[in-house]
Design a protein around this motif. Structure first.
Motif: not given
Length: 229
Positions: A153-159, A170-173, A221-228
């Motif tokens: 996801i290009p985060a800055v465009h998808r707030l 993966v959150l970019m930008k 760059l952010i990686i956000a994962k499902e909780p274990r």
């Protein structure tokens, strides 16, 4: 006969992550284009010259790529860039355009390549290691396992995005909107890791949302994962 335009990824920041093909093309090509107003100051140049010192002796062509959300202005800038590169291609000179990461991932270069191709010139893309693969390796974080999905996801465009699809993100930008991005991450309850300036001297790693500074740099760059479970 005309020259060929190569869009070459130099990887995310660590010069050792440049590909052999990227290094070979730089050595074999006289004209090297770089995204910025001063070629030697661009991040792409500073990465590549460490792996290929010969780059400093090449014909360096700065290609201005001002950041803007104005689509008309962007289009004019891309036209100007294509006009500049066409000068060399028309003289049967190949051009290597260096870009961060991989040229197929949110790269401004692609808009220029399309214009050059539409004018009848040959173009070629050369893959580089992506920032999110490098960040995942740097932090020991598997991006996906078994049958998990991955959303980039290009985060800055998808707030307005709620990160509610199954799988990992993966959150970019994120850029200047990091405060808003952090609120989205908190609501998602996902496990978060962020790498700022991956592979560069100024690299920083943050292991949870609360550690991430609101003024994090552009190359975050952010990686956000499902909780274990």
């Amino acid at each position: 006969m005309t020259g060929i335009l190569y869009g070459v990824g130099v990887g995310p920041g660590d010069p050792e992550l440049m590909t052999l093909k990227a290094a070979r093309l730089i050595r074999e090509t006289e004209v090297i284009a770089l995204p910025g107003t001063a070629a030697e100051e661009t991040v792409a140049y500073q990465i590549a010259v460490q792996a290929v010192p010969e780059l400093s002796k090449k014909t360096l062509v700065p290609v201005a790529m001002p950041m803007t959300h104005d689509k008309e202005e962007m289009s004019r800038n891309h036209d100007k860039a294509a006009d500049l590169l066409e000068i060399f291609l028309a003289k049967e000179e190949n051009v290597v355009f260096l870009t961060l990461g991989d040229p197929t991932i949110y790269s401004t270069y692609l808009y220029v390549q399309k214009r050059i191709a539409d004018r009848g010139y040959e173009t070629c893309l050369v893959s580089g290691i992506t920032s999110f693969c490098a960040a995942a390796a740097r932090t020991g974080t598997p991006l996906v396992e078994w049958n998990e999905q991955l959303h980039i996801i290009p985060a800055v465009h998808r707030l307005d995005h709620s990160l509610d699809l199954p799988g990992n993100y993966v959150l970019m930008k994120s850029g200047k909107k990091m405060g808003q991005v952090k609120e989205i991450l908190r609501k998602s309850q996902k496990e978060v890791v962020m790498v700022e300036n991956c592979g560069m001297k100024e690299e920083h790693i943050y292991r949870n949302v609360d550690e991430i500074p609101d003024d994090a740099g552009y190359y975050s760059l952010i990686i956000a994962k499902e909780p274990r479970i």
